[in-house]
Design a protein around this motif. Structure first.
Motif, mmCIF file in Angstrom:
data_model
loop_
_atom_site.group_PDB
_atom_site.id
_atom_site.type_symbol
_atom_site.label_atom_id
_atom_site.label_comp_id
_atom_site.label_asym_id
_atom_site.label_seq_id
_atom_site.Cartn_x
_atom_site.Cartn_y
_atom_site.Cartn_z
ATOM 1 N N HIS A 1 2.544 7.879 6.354
ATOM 2 C CA HIS A 1 3.496 6.236 6.427
ATOM 3 C C HIS A 1 4.347 5.589 6.424
ATOM 4 C CE1 HIS A 1 2.417 2.898 3.495
ATOM 5 N NE2 HIS A 1 4.108 2.836 3.426
ATOM 6 N N PRO B 1 1.032 -0.720 0.047
ATOM 7 C CA PRO B 1 0.180 0.097 0.033
ATOM 8 C C PRO B 1 0.883 0.764 0.255
ATOM 9 C CG PRO B 1 0.307 -1.366 2.734
ATOM 10 C CD PRO B 1 0.769 -1.902 1.631
ATOM 11 N N GLY B 2 0.680 2.425 -0.632
ATOM 12 C CA GLY B 2 1.052 3.140 -0.508
ATOM 13 C C GLY B 2 1.931 3.616 -1.880
ATOM 14 N N TYR C 1 8.782 3.162 -4.491
ATOM 15 C CA TYR C 1 8.060 1.876 -2.850
ATOM 16 C C TYR C 1 9.492 2.462 -1.940
ATOM 17 C CZ TYR C 1 6.018 0.247 0.815
ATOM 18 O OH TYR C 1 4.658 0.014 1.794
ATOM 19 N N ASN D 1 -4.082 1.931 -3.199
ATOM 20 C CA ASN D 1 -4.415 2.507 -2.417
ATOM 21 C C ASN D 1 -4.426 1.375 -1.248
ATOM 22 O OD1 ASN D 1 -5.399 -0.527 -2.658
ATOM 23 N ND2 ASN D 1 -7.368 0.202 -3.608
ATOM 24 N N ASN D 2 -5.063 0.983 0.156
ATOM 25 C CA ASN D 2 -4.475 0.695 1.460
ATOM 26 C C ASN D 2 -4.109 -0.899 1.106
ATOM 27 O OD1 ASN D 2 -5.181 3.531 2.817
ATOM 28 N ND2 ASN D 2 -6.118 2.331 4.017
ATOM 29 N N TYR D 3 -4.883 -1.587 0.013
ATOM 30 C CA TYR D 3 -4.990 -2.485 -0.105
ATOM 31 C C TYR D 3 -3.278 -3.617 -1.069
ATOM 32 C CZ TYR D 3 -9.156 -2.488 2.138
ATOM 33 O OH TYR D 3 -10.104 -1.316 3.296
ATOM 34 N N SER E 1 -1.059 6.876 -6.250
ATOM 35 C CA SER E 1 -0.525 6.146 -5.609
ATOM 36 C C SER E 1 -1.203 4.589 -5.600
ATOM 37 C CB SER E 1 -0.304 6.502 -3.758
ATOM 38 O OG SER E 1 0.038 7.932 -4.172
ATOM 39 N N TYR F 1 -3.254 -1.766 -4.825
ATOM 40 C CA TYR F 1 -4.160 -1.910 -5.904
ATOM 41 C C TYR F 1 -4.502 -0.261 -6.380
ATOM 42 C CZ TYR F 1 -7.531 -1.569 -9.478
ATOM 43 O OH TYR F 1 -8.247 -1.581 -10.640
#
Lengths: 66, 698
Positions: free
Chosen positions: B62, A40-41, B11, A56-58, A54, A60
């Motif tokens: 985050h 995520p992110g 990331y 998502n929380n999962y 970005s 995707y």
């Protein structure tokens, strides 16, 4: 209550105004290649115009381009 | 997008990957993790931060596993919740504690989620460790301002932690052996690329350290005292097909505690349990959905063994939740989220059960129930290349049942705006109205397992807050000195309504009428938060400073005047850094300073009608001594070749290097001969604590 209704209507107006554009998409999950876990992110951007999104929380994400 | 166009995926802590557009739309991208010391991390960090400048998110952090594991914590083990204490706007309630006060809020105003299930007591060993095993956490989202619309029901912040899913490529294990806690995590594929599992266990045996602790000057904790905990995490996931994924996870923790300074004959046990089932479904590229069912339970047991006063005292609460979230990606400029939830909460405030030949009388406080129906709508829009906005509304209807049950319908609107001044600087602003239907009946900042939760009813209205933030976020351009340094300055102002406090002299122990002592009023908090972060080739450095104030005004308390909240810590400075000396050695340092918190203490005493009476300061009128400490650590990496699977390292650390006796709490003891005489004491947990931890993975 009035201000909440105004907020909601504003959001709905923006929603209506932003649909129906014909854009190509690239979508899928962003994962850790060693573990297969979703990330995520994560940031996905187009090198040509630096438009970024970005995941998502999962993990995707979807990237649009005209 | 034209065929041949290239997308870059980044990331933090991973090598960048490229997607070259072809005729396919679906591209699942795998990123390869990298060592944190190489250039790639620096480049990715800058790029990720630059993207953050464009988004309307603010007051948001985050944190990845790597960032959490880099942070310093006591006894050589990184701690997910304590990592948040390094961020501006976050205060800890006590030395070494895991309870957080975010922007002047109390610690029950934080929503702490583990795989979307709430954790009600996030602390092990009275707050010395957080309840979550950091090794089992993959990432964490932290919102201290306007959180996305899907979150609702807590006043101050959202801490959303994700458990590791488990390695679906190969079997893997990692763990550590330390002087106060040890951990083990195993993970592996059930079906390669399709299904995997993760199991973790952690055991804390802090009582081994007890003889070294010096709680009050010259008074050691009793050697037979107990400070033990265990926790377990388990998760499995199954990729059914390209469009469907299923996840199942669970968490269980248990603590045992006995402290003879508090009571010679008293044992306490408490624990959390959660369960989550999640189904991710992709309807089509533009519709992503998440269906989640969660269960969460917290229970507490106090066992008294004192001649004819033998009894068990039990309390607890549990929650069931079903929610459905949809992400709708309309265009490149528009992202819509909406969904709904159903919640059921059951509160067991307390039950006293005598044991054996006890003279105690059984009693049981009335159970309470709360149902909650909620729906939300969030809308993120990119208005132009420079401006984007995020608006949302979270609506909820709560109904409490019982004698004084009542329904409340509340709205939680929120909005955030980002305006880029150029490639390197953006201005951001946000507003959020938040509501909380559950209240912690507590009068200290420590967060004790005895604390009782109660729902809003006829007497206790939902707590509400209006929070406004503005800020500047910037990154120093490449051609300037300190290129790549990330800077942020945020100012906030928060008005709170219907927040609760207690009448003077309230008895918190086994008091059936505790709720009758609750008073409600208003609060205000203001602050300025600054942060600087720099990640270089061999080092990382983060410096933050917060100037803040938090006050309350509640009729019936402090002669109806404004008073400082227990969390009011005017100045807060954190410096945290890491330097890679060479391939074998890495050094870390952490320095924290904050103004002492607030408490109420007696200042004089006199006899009246044959009784000694004490005169107290105004509510929270005593400022505790300032807090500061320095921690150092040195990590030695054994010869770990890329070919060998087994890798290990030794971490030497010193918590509170110069042995500052920071206050955990303040209390007084009276003189038995002359009851008007008393003396104040500072209770502290640690002075200088060295530790050594062996970490391994294979």
């Amino acid at each position: 209550m009035k201000r909440y209704i105004i907020t909601l209507l504003t959001m709905l107006c923006y929603t209506a105004g932003s649909i129906a554009q014909n854009e190509a998409v690239v979508y899928g999950y962003i994962t850790d290649v060693k573990t297969g876990e979703n990330l995520p992110g994560a940031t996905i951007f187009n090198i040509r115009n630096y438009k970024a999104v970005s995941s998502n929380n999962y993990g995707y994400s979807i990237h649009f381009q005209k | 997008m034209n065929d041949g166009d290239t997308l870059t995926v980044q990331y933090l802590g991973y090598e960048s990957a490229k997607i070259v557009k072809d005729s396919k739309s679906r591209h699942d991208v795998g990123l390869k993790p990298v060592d944190h010391s190489i250039d790639e991390v620096t480049v990715v960090s800058r790029s990720v931060f630059k993207n953050e400048l464009s988004t309307p998110r603010m007051s948001h952090h985050h944190l990845t596993t790597k960032e959490i594991s880099r942070s310093f914590s006591i006894f050589g083990s990184a701690d997910a919740l304590k990592t948040l204490q390094l961020l501006p706007g976050v205060n800890s309630s006590a030395d070494g504690g895991t309870n957080l006060s975010v922007r002047g809020g109390s610690f029950d105003q934080n929503m702490i989620l583990l795989d979307e299930a709430p954790i009600y007591n996030p602390a092990h060993s009275m707050g010395l460790f957080s309840a979550m095993n950091t090794d089992a956490v993959s990432s964490m989202e932290f919102y201290k301002g306007a959180a996305p619309a899907k979150y609702g029901g807590k006043l101050s912040s959202v801490i959303d932690m994700r458990m590791k899913e488990g390695n679906n490529q190969e079997f893997h294990a990692n763990g550590s052996l330390g002087i106060v806690e040890s951990r083990l995590l195993v993970e592996g594929p059930l079906v390669k690329n399709r299904a995997s599992f993760m199991l973790s266990a952690r055991k804390g045996y802090g009582d081994l350290m007890i003889p070294l602790l010096d709680v009050i000057d010259n008074e050691h904790i009793h050697k037979n005292d107990i400070l033990k905990f265990t926790d377990y995490c388990a998760k499995t996931n199954w990729t059914i097909n390209e469009k469907n994924k299923l996840f199942l996870s669970g968490y269980y923790s248990k603590d045992r505690f006995k402290c003879s300074i508090i009571s010679q004959d008293n044992n306490q046990q408490w624990g959390n349990a959660t369960g989550t089932i999640r189904w991710n479904h992709i309807y089509d590229a533009k519709y992503f959905s998440n269906l989640t069912a969660t269960y969460s339970k917290y229970n507490y047991l106090q066992r008294q063994d004192e001649d004819v006063r033998n009894f068990d005292w039990k309390s607890g609460m549990e929650e069931f939740c079903l929610k459905y979230d949809i992400d709708r990606y309309t265009t490149s400029n528009h992202h819509l989220t909406f969904g709904g939830k159903l919640e059921y909460h059951h509160f067991e405030p307390g039950e006293l059960a005598p044991r054996g030949e006890s003279a105690m009388i059984p009693m049981k406080f009335k159970d309470k129930n709360l149902t909650l129906v909620g729906a939300y709508f969030g809308n993120e829009l990119t208005i132009s290349d420079k401006m984007s906005i995020n608006m949302g509304l979270h609506a909820s209807l709560s109904t409490s049942f019982g004698e004084k049950g009542k329904s409340y319908l509340c709205m939680e609107p929120r909005a955030a705006l980002s305006c880029k001044l150029n490639d390197d600087i953006s201005l951001k602003g946000s507003y959020a109205h938040t509501v909380q239907y559950q209240h912690l009946l507590n009068n200290s900042a420590l967060g004790l397992p005895t604390d009782i939760w109660t729902p809003s009813d006829e007497d206790i209205k939902p707590q509400q807050a209006d929070g406004l933030s503005i800020g500047v976020h910037a990154i120093i351009p490449e051609d300037k000195m300190l290129a790549g340094t990330e800077l942020s300055v945020e100012a906030y102002c928060k008005q709170m309504h219907s927040i609760i406090d207690f009448k003077d002299g309230t008895n918190f122990t086994m008091n059936e009428h505790l709720v009758d002592n609750v008073l409600s009023g208003k609060g205000r908090a203001v602050g300025l938060e600054t942060m600087m972060k720099k990640i270089g080739k061999k080092y990382s450095l983060q410096v933050s400073y917060t100037l803040s104030s938090a006050q309350r005004k509640i009729d019936g308390v402090n002669k109806n005047n404004w008073y400082y909240a227990v969390y009011d810590q005017r100045h807060n400075v954190v410096v945290n850094g890491q330097y890679v000396l060479n391939k074998k050695w890495t050094a870390s340092a952490n320095f924290q300073y904050h103004t002492g918190g607030r408490t109420t203490v007696p200042i004089s005493s006199f006899y009246a009608y044959g009784t000694a009476l004490r005169i107290y300061t105004e509510r929270n009128g005593f400022k505790m001594p300032d807090y500061h400490r320095l921690d150092l650590s040195l990590t030695y990496n054994f010869r770990n070749s890329d070919i060998r699977r087994f890798k290990n390292q030794l971490e030497f650390s010193i918590y509170n290097v110069y042995g500052r006796k920071n206050a955990y709490s303040m209390f007084v003891r009276g003189n038995r001969r002359d009851l008007t005489e008393f003396q104040g004491y500072k209770m502290y947990l640690y002075s200088c604590v060295p530790s050594i931890t062996w970490k391994f993975s294979f």
